[in-house]
Design an enzyme around this catalytic site. Structure first.
Site, PDB file in Angstrom:
ATOM      1  CE  LYS A  13      55.651  46.901   8.944  1.00 31.80           C
ATOM      2  NZ  LYS A  13      55.694  45.433   8.619  1.00 31.80           N
ATOM      3  NE  ARG A  88      49.705  44.671  10.343  1.00 28.52           N
ATOM      4  CZ  ARG A  88      51.220  44.020  10.996  1.00 28.52           C
ATOM      5  NH1 ARG A  88      51.148  45.407  11.850  1.00 28.52           N
ATOM      6  NH2 ARG A  88      51.821  43.635  10.377  1.00 28.52           N
ATOM      7  NE  ARG A 127      60.007  37.632  10.603  1.00 34.26           N
ATOM      8  CZ  ARG A 127      59.302  38.881  10.506  1.00 34.26           C
ATOM      9  NH1 ARG A 127      59.226  40.003  10.356  1.00 34.26           N
ATOM     10  NH2 ARG A 127      57.938  38.537  10.999  1.00 34.26           N
ATOM     11  NE  ARG A 154      56.247  37.205  14.554  1.00 39.37           N
ATOM     12  CZ  ARG A 154      55.886  38.363  13.229  1.00 39.37           C
ATOM     13  NH1 ARG A 154      56.479  39.748  13.915  1.00 39.37           N
ATOM     14  NH2 ARG A 154      54.665  38.660  12.675  1.00 39.37           N
ATOM     15  NE  ARG A 165      52.326  37.560   9.485  1.00 42.64           N
ATOM     16  CZ  ARG A 165      53.886  37.439   9.627  1.00 42.64           C
ATOM     17  NH1 ARG A 165      54.237  36.646   9.567  1.00 42.64           N
ATOM     18  NH2 ARG A 165      54.381  38.436   9.925  1.00 42.64           N
TER      19      ARG A 165
HETATM   20  P1  AMP Z   1      53.963  42.017  13.452  1.00 43.54           P
HETATM   21  O1  AMP Z   1      54.698  42.037  14.287  1.00 43.54           O
HETATM   22  O2  AMP Z   1      53.635  43.628  13.189  1.00 43.54           O
HETATM   23  O3  AMP Z   1      54.397  41.536  11.948  1.00 43.54           O
HETATM   24  O4  AMP Z   1      52.302  42.109  13.635  1.00 43.54           O
HETATM   25  C1  AMP Z   1      51.753  40.518  14.194  1.00 43.54           C
HETATM   26  C2  AMP Z   1      50.563  39.977  13.576  1.00 43.54           C
HETATM   27  O5  AMP Z   1      50.036  41.180  14.852  1.00 43.54           O
HETATM   28  C3  AMP Z   1      49.839  40.588  12.673  1.00 43.54           C
HETATM   29  O6  AMP Z   1      50.333  40.053  11.745  1.00 43.54           O
HETATM   30  C4  AMP Z   1      48.368  40.909  13.493  1.00 43.54           C
HETATM   31  O7  AMP Z   1      47.794  39.861  13.400  1.00 43.54           O
HETATM   32  C5  AMP Z   1      48.720  41.492  14.450  1.00 43.54           C
HETATM   33  N1  AMP Z   1      49.040  43.359  14.401  1.00 43.54           N
HETATM   34  C6  AMP Z   1      50.124  43.813  14.641  1.00 43.54           C
HETATM   35  N2  AMP Z   1      49.271  45.227  14.317  1.00 43.54           N
HETATM   36  C7  AMP Z   1      48.554  44.992  14.418  1.00 43.54           C
HETATM   37  C8  AMP Z   1      47.440  45.818  13.478  1.00 43.54           C
HETATM   38  N3  AMP Z   1      48.017  47.357  13.765  1.00 43.54           N
HETATM   39  N4  AMP Z   1      45.977  45.512  13.065  1.00 43.54           N
HETATM   40  C9  AMP Z   1      45.648  44.360  13.338  1.00 43.54           C
HETATM   41  N5  AMP Z   1      46.490  44.005  14.035  1.00 43.54           N
HETATM   42  C10 AMP Z   1      48.079  43.487  14.454  1.00 43.54           C
END
Ligand code: AMP
Length: 210
Positions: A13, A88, A127, A154, A165
């Site tokens: 994404k 999400r 990654r 990360r 996740r």
């Molecule tokens: P990402 O970079 O999109 O993979 O997000 C990293 C982390 O941020 C996720 O594993 C969640 O802990 C938190 N996070 C990001 N977007 C959301 C969302 N829309 N709702 C809840 N937690 C989020």
């Protein structure tokens, strides 16, 4: 053009969103990036979000919804936006629809990037991100190919957190694919291909909207 990008963690994404933003005049809204910046700056939002993120859990809906509502009030989103990592959960999807309708705006397309979970686990393990410009690369990038910055992994890309996740994705987020199909907004793309091939499909989907 208002776009929602759906897909499991590691589906690509962020990579595809960066390419879309470089070509189309839309604001990039990545809730993950906003939350990571808040954690780094140790703001109240960051302090609240950190433990959820470290465990690979979702940050509570109320927190993330508020954050996106505030972001959508910013002027640069009026020309169009791409939501990367939001919604999400079903609650977030409904809150988004309600907020957009209050603002007199609509989602034009929800693009679901599909990748097999075994491929995802491998991708996330290798990654690496650039500390300086955010470029998303792999463990084979000794330094950032764009700006020579330092590459890092990360914390939540480590094996145990990745599994959680993916579980969270299957339970809470995957059903949104059907939600957006029901809204007649869904476009699906096979994300298990080279970045440029995936992007070519996305581009032709977006060009039919313009
Ligand atoms: P990402 O970079 O999109 O993979 O997000 C990293 C982390 O941020 C996720 O594993 C969640 O802990 C938190 N996070 C990001 N977007 C959301 C969302 N829309 N709702 C809840 N937690 C989020």
């Amino acid at each position: 053009m208002n776009i929602v990008l759906l897909g499991a963690p590691g589906a690509g994404k962020g990579t595809q969103a960066a390419k879309i933003v470089a070509e189309y005049d839309v604001a990039h809204i990545s809730t993950g990036d906003i939350l990571r910046a808040a954690v780094k700056a140790q703001t109240p939002l960051g302090l609240e979000a950190k433990s959820f993120m470290d465990a690979g859990e979702l940050v509570p809906d109320s927190v993330v919804i508020e954050l996106v509502k505030e972001r959508l009030k910013e002027k640069d989103t009026e020309k169009g936006f791409i939501l990367d990592g939001f919604p999400r959960t079903a609650t977030q999807a409904v809150a988004l629809a309600t907020e957009l309708s209050a603002l007199g705006r609509d989602i034009d397309i929800a693009i679901a990037v599909a990748v097999d979970s075994e491929v995802i686990v491998e991708r996330l393990a290798s990654r690496r991100l650039c500390r300086n410009c955010g470029y998303i690369g792999t463990a084979s990038d000794a330094s950032c190919p764009v700006c020579s910055g330092e590459m890092y992994q990360r914390d939540d890309d480590r094996a145990q957190t990745v599994r959680n996740r993916l579980d969270v994705y299957e339970k809470a987020t995957a059903p949104l694919v059907e939600y957006y199909r029901g809204c007649d907004l869904l476009a699906e793309v096979d994300g298990d291909r080279p970045v440029e091939e995936v992007y070519a499909d996305i581009k032709s989907m977006l060009d039919t909207l313009n």
